[in-house]
Design a protein around this motif. Structure first.
Motif, PDB file in Angstrom:
ATOM      1  N   VAL A 129       0.765  -0.946  -0.067  1.00  0.00           N
ATOM      2  CA  VAL A 129      -0.145   0.207  -0.155  1.00  0.00           C
ATOM      3  C   VAL A 129       0.312   1.302   0.125  1.00  0.00           C
ATOM      4  O   VAL A 129       0.692   2.244  -0.442  1.00  0.00           O
ATOM      5  N   ALA A 130       1.924   1.328   1.384  1.00  0.00           N
ATOM      6  CA  ALA A 130       2.800   2.168   1.135  1.00  0.00           C
ATOM      7  C   ALA A 130       3.267   2.961  -0.121  1.00  0.00           C
ATOM      8  O   ALA A 130       3.308   3.586  -0.755  1.00  0.00           O
ATOM      9  N   VAL A 131       3.667   1.634  -1.086  1.00  0.00           N
ATOM     10  CA  VAL A 131       5.103   1.694  -2.320  1.00  0.00           C
ATOM     11  C   VAL A 131       3.747   1.873  -3.449  1.00  0.00           C
ATOM     12  O   VAL A 131       3.777   2.874  -4.351  1.00  0.00           O
ATOM     13  N   ASN A 132       2.377   1.735  -3.233  1.00  0.00           N
ATOM     14  CA  ASN A 132       1.495   2.394  -5.071  1.00  0.00           C
ATOM     15  C   ASN A 132       0.838   3.263  -4.172  1.00  0.00           C
ATOM     16  O   ASN A 132       0.841   4.339  -5.545  1.00  0.00           O
ATOM     17  N   ARG A 133       0.843   3.827  -3.283  1.00  0.00           N
ATOM     18  CA  ARG A 133       0.711   5.006  -2.346  1.00  0.00           C
ATOM     19  C   ARG A 133       1.285   6.006  -3.456  1.00  0.00           C
ATOM     20  O   ARG A 133       1.302   7.143  -4.199  1.00  0.00           O
ATOM     21  N   LEU A 134       2.902   5.498  -2.785  1.00  0.00           N
ATOM     22  CA  LEU A 134       3.906   6.284  -3.189  1.00  0.00           C
ATOM     23  C   LEU A 134       3.999   6.187  -5.084  1.00  0.00           C
ATOM     24  O   LEU A 134       4.388   7.889  -5.207  1.00  0.00           O
ATOM     25  N   LEU A 135       3.803   5.459  -5.547  1.00  0.00           N
ATOM     26  CA  LEU A 135       4.215   5.832  -7.451  1.00  0.00           C
ATOM     27  C   LEU A 135       2.100   5.662  -7.376  1.00  0.00           C
ATOM     28  O   LEU A 135       2.414   6.153  -8.792  1.00  0.00           O
ATOM     29  N   ASP A 136       1.872   6.154  -6.722  1.00  0.00           N
ATOM     30  CA  ASP A 136       0.260   6.582  -7.288  1.00  0.00           C
ATOM     31  C   ASP A 136      -0.667   5.417  -8.691  1.00  0.00           C
ATOM     32  O   ASP A 136      -0.799   5.900  -9.499  1.00  0.00           O
ATOM     33  N   ALA A 137      -0.400   4.710  -7.292  1.00  0.00           N
ATOM     34  CA  ALA A 137      -1.116   3.045  -8.429  1.00  0.00           C
ATOM     35  C   ALA A 137      -2.251   3.590  -9.170  1.00  0.00           C
ATOM     36  O   ALA A 137      -3.135   3.216 -10.168  1.00  0.00           O
ATOM     37  N   ASP A 138      -3.342   4.445  -8.435  1.00  0.00           N
ATOM     38  CA  ASP A 138      -4.564   4.551  -8.498  1.00  0.00           C
ATOM     39  C   ASP A 138      -4.725   5.553 -10.251  1.00  0.00           C
ATOM     40  O   ASP A 138      -5.276   4.609 -11.224  1.00  0.00           O
ATOM     41  N   ASP A 139      -3.913   6.378 -10.568  1.00  0.00           N
ATOM     42  CA  ASP A 139      -3.764   6.697 -11.638  1.00  0.00           C
ATOM     43  C   ASP A 139      -2.892   5.949 -12.651  1.00  0.00           C
ATOM     44  O   ASP A 139      -3.068   6.132 -14.112  1.00  0.00           O
ATOM     45  N   ASP A 140      -2.078   5.180 -12.560  1.00  0.00           N
ATOM     46  CA  ASP A 140      -1.121   4.740 -13.501  1.00  0.00           C
ATOM     47  C   ASP A 140      -1.208   3.475 -12.821  1.00  0.00           C
ATOM     48  O   ASP A 140       0.170   2.087 -12.593  1.00  0.00           O
ATOM     49  N   PRO A 141      -2.103   2.314 -13.126  1.00  0.00           N
ATOM     50  CA  PRO A 141      -1.520   0.959 -12.556  1.00  0.00           C
ATOM     51  C   PRO A 141      -1.103   0.373 -13.469  1.00  0.00           C
ATOM     52  O   PRO A 141      -0.478  -1.327 -12.625  1.00  0.00           O
ATOM     53  N   TRP A 142      -0.505   0.444 -14.658  1.00  0.00           N
ATOM     54  CA  TRP A 142      -0.315  -0.527 -15.509  1.00  0.00           C
ATOM     55  C   TRP A 142       1.560  -0.062 -15.569  1.00  0.00           C
ATOM     56  O   TRP A 142       2.548  -1.186 -14.581  1.00  0.00           O
ATOM     57  N   GLY A 143       1.341   0.602 -15.245  1.00  0.00           N
ATOM     58  CA  GLY A 143       3.863   1.112 -14.883  1.00  0.00           C
ATOM     59  C   GLY A 143       3.444   0.923 -13.644  1.00  0.00           C
ATOM     60  O   GLY A 143       4.711   0.252 -13.478  1.00  0.00           O
ATOM     61  N   VAL A 144       2.564   0.813 -12.386  1.00  0.00           N
ATOM     62  CA  VAL A 144       3.203   0.616 -11.279  1.00  0.00           C
ATOM     63  C   VAL A 144       3.384  -1.014 -10.902  1.00  0.00           C
ATOM     64  O   VAL A 144       4.019  -1.532 -10.591  1.00  0.00           O
ATOM     65  N   ALA A 145       1.732  -1.683 -11.859  1.00  0.00           N
ATOM     66  CA  ALA A 145       2.136  -3.269 -12.062  1.00  0.00           C
ATOM     67  C   ALA A 145       3.332  -3.462 -12.516  1.00  0.00           C
ATOM     68  O   ALA A 145       4.503  -4.456 -11.833  1.00  0.00           O
ATOM     69  N   ASP A 146       4.115  -2.809 -13.743  1.00  0.00           N
ATOM     70  CA  ASP A 146       4.818  -3.124 -14.484  1.00  0.00           C
ATOM     71  C   ASP A 146       6.231  -2.505 -13.409  1.00  0.00           C
ATOM     72  O   ASP A 146       7.519  -4.006 -13.136  1.00  0.00           O
ATOM     73  N   TRP A 147       6.295  -2.096 -12.821  1.00  0.00           N
ATOM     74  CA  TRP A 147       7.327  -2.158 -11.080  1.00  0.00           C
ATOM     75  C   TRP A 147       7.410  -3.471 -10.487  1.00  0.00           C
ATOM     76  O   TRP A 147       8.751  -3.420 -10.096  1.00  0.00           O
ATOM     77  N   TRP A 148       6.328  -3.043 -10.250  1.00  0.00           N
ATOM     78  CA  TRP A 148       6.497  -4.477  -9.668  1.00  0.00           C
ATOM     79  C   TRP A 148       6.671  -5.985  -9.366  1.00  0.00           C
ATOM     80  O   TRP A 148       7.428  -6.285  -9.300  1.00  0.00           O
ATOM     81  N   LEU A 149       6.583  -5.896 -11.086  1.00  0.00           N
ATOM     82  CA  LEU A 149       6.592  -6.941 -11.515  1.00  0.00           C
ATOM     83  C   LEU A 149       7.567  -7.705 -13.021  1.00  0.00           C
ATOM     84  O   LEU A 149       7.759  -8.605 -12.747  1.00  0.00           O
ATOM     85  N   GLY A 150       8.220  -6.432 -13.094  1.00  0.00           N
ATOM     86  CA  GLY A 150       9.662  -6.446 -14.123  1.00  0.00           C
ATOM     87  C   GLY A 150      10.852  -6.163 -13.174  1.00  0.00           C
ATOM     88  O   GLY A 150      10.987  -5.732 -11.970  1.00  0.00           O
ATOM     89  N   ALA A 151      11.659  -6.611 -13.738  1.00  0.00           N
ATOM     90  CA  ALA A 151      13.769  -6.971 -13.233  1.00  0.00           C
ATOM     91  C   ALA A 151      13.459  -5.333 -12.701  1.00  0.00           C
ATOM     92  O   ALA A 151      12.957  -4.064 -13.874  1.00  0.00           O
ATOM     93  N   ASN A 152      14.449  -4.727 -12.244  1.00  0.00           N
ATOM     94  CA  ASN A 152      14.795  -3.056 -11.607  1.00  0.00           C
ATOM     95  C   ASN A 152      16.250  -3.469 -11.052  1.00  0.00           C
ATOM     96  O   ASN A 152      16.751  -4.581 -10.389  1.00  0.00           O
ATOM     97  N   ALA A 153      16.825  -2.272 -11.448  1.00  0.00           N
ATOM     98  CA  ALA A 153      18.329  -2.807 -11.564  1.00  0.00           C
ATOM     99  C   ALA A 153      18.500  -1.659  -9.965  1.00  0.00           C
ATOM    100  O   ALA A 153      19.698  -2.685  -9.860  1.00  0.00           O
ATOM    101  N   TRP A 154      17.706  -1.134  -9.301  1.00  0.00           N
ATOM    102  CA  TRP A 154      18.025  -0.740  -8.661  1.00  0.00           C
ATOM    103  C   TRP A 154      18.215  -1.760  -7.156  1.00  0.00           C
ATOM    104  O   TRP A 154      19.276  -1.872  -6.355  1.00  0.00           O
ATOM    105  N   LEU A 155      17.170  -2.995  -7.669  1.00  0.00           N
ATOM    106  CA  LEU A 155      16.815  -3.420  -6.152  1.00  0.00           C
ATOM    107  C   LEU A 155      17.823  -4.641  -7.193  1.00  0.00           C
ATOM    108  O   LEU A 155      17.990  -6.252  -6.174  1.00  0.00           O
ATOM    109  N   ASN A 156      18.064  -4.767  -8.351  1.00  0.00           N
ATOM    110  CA  ASN A 156      19.105  -5.820  -9.323  1.00  0.00           C
ATOM    111  C   ASN A 156      18.163  -7.843  -8.286  1.00  0.00           C
ATOM    112  O   ASN A 156      18.067  -8.812  -8.556  1.00  0.00           O
ATOM    113  N   ALA A 157      16.657  -7.004  -8.487  1.00  0.00           N
ATOM    114  CA  ALA A 157      15.672  -8.332  -8.598  1.00  0.00           C
ATOM    115  C   ALA A 157      14.537  -7.812  -8.981  1.00  0.00           C
ATOM    116  O   ALA A 157      13.744  -6.596  -9.690  1.00  0.00           O
ATOM    117  N   VAL A 158      12.865  -8.552  -8.886  1.00  0.00           N
ATOM    118  CA  VAL A 158      12.453  -8.004  -9.039  1.00  0.00           C
ATOM    119  C   VAL A 158      11.392  -7.726  -7.745  1.00  0.00           C
ATOM    120  O   VAL A 158      11.299  -8.719  -6.798  1.00  0.00           O
TER     121      VAL A 158
END
Length: 220
Positions: free
Chosen positions: A167-196
């Motif tokens: 919830v905290a991350v979704n609110r920060l990334l504004d999942a309500d207005d950009d659900p597809w972009g935030v879903a991609d953030w969660w489910l895609g590889a993240n270089a900063w984390l070196n993980a999904v």
């Protein structure tokens, strides 16, 4: 602003307002009216923001939406229940013929359909389990058949409730207005984390998720 006050304003001025709304905005307003959630006043504010973004700067409707007290006294909002107003507004926002044949929201043209293949629960099933699928802090993806899917990683496996960290991350990334972009953030590889990111939930690595989300915002 109360939901009834907002709907009263829109009901009274709909002929003027509707000419400025494109189809995605109409569909989003209908979605909010169909599922106002546990906080109707928050829903009212979200609808007001959609309308204010669509109408030209300086349009009288902006002042009207900001002055709900004046409109609530003796107006349609004071005499008609919020449920009745919502039914009327749904009929205005999306005509009955369209409601019967078309899904209210479809994926954007550039949507990554692989996101729909992730484990999920439908909005209908989530509601049947006693939860609110219209929670603005949740990712909701609508497929091309009009089915709303909520990716399962957002929920506690035992209770079915949203994970506070998600919830905290979704609110920060504004999942309500950009659900597809935030879903991609969660489910895609993240270089900063070196993980999904979603795979780190429930592990020691989840402590880095909020920092990674803030880093994402800093790059925007």
């Amino acid at each position: 602003m109360a939901l009834a006050d907002l709907l009263g304003i829109l009901w009274e001025q709909w002929d003027e307002v509707q000419q400025y709304l494109d189809e995605p905005t109409r569909a989003r307003i209908q979605e909010l009216l169909d599922a106002p959630g546990a906080d109707p006043e928050r829903t009212a504010r979200r609808i007001a923001r959609l309308v204010n973004t669509a109408v030209p700067e300086g349009h009288p409707i902006r002042a009207a939406l900001d002055d709900s007290v004046r409109y609530s006294r003796g107006s349609a909002a004071a005499r008609i229940s919020p449920d009745d107003l919502a039914r009327r507004m749904r009929a205005l926002v999306v005509p009955a013929a369209v409601q019967a044949s078309d899904p209210p929201v479809t994926p954007p043209a550039d949507a990554d359909d692989w996101l729909l293949d992730a484990d999920h629960v439908t909005a209908a099933d989530y509601r049947a389990d006693g939860h609110d699928p219209a929670d603005p802090d949740l990712i909701r993806l609508t497929d091309r058949q009009g089915t709303v899917r909520l990716p399962s990683f957002q929920f506690d496996g035992a209770s079915g409730r949203p994970l506070p960290l998600v919830v905290a991350v979704n609110r920060l990334l504004d999942a309500d207005d950009d659900p597809w972009g935030v879903a991609d953030w969660w489910l895609g590889a993240n270089a900063w984390l070196n993980a999904v990111p979603a795979r780190l939930l429930g592990t020691p690595g989840e402590r880095s998720l909020l920092a990674a989300a803030r880093a994402e915002i800093a790059e925007w």
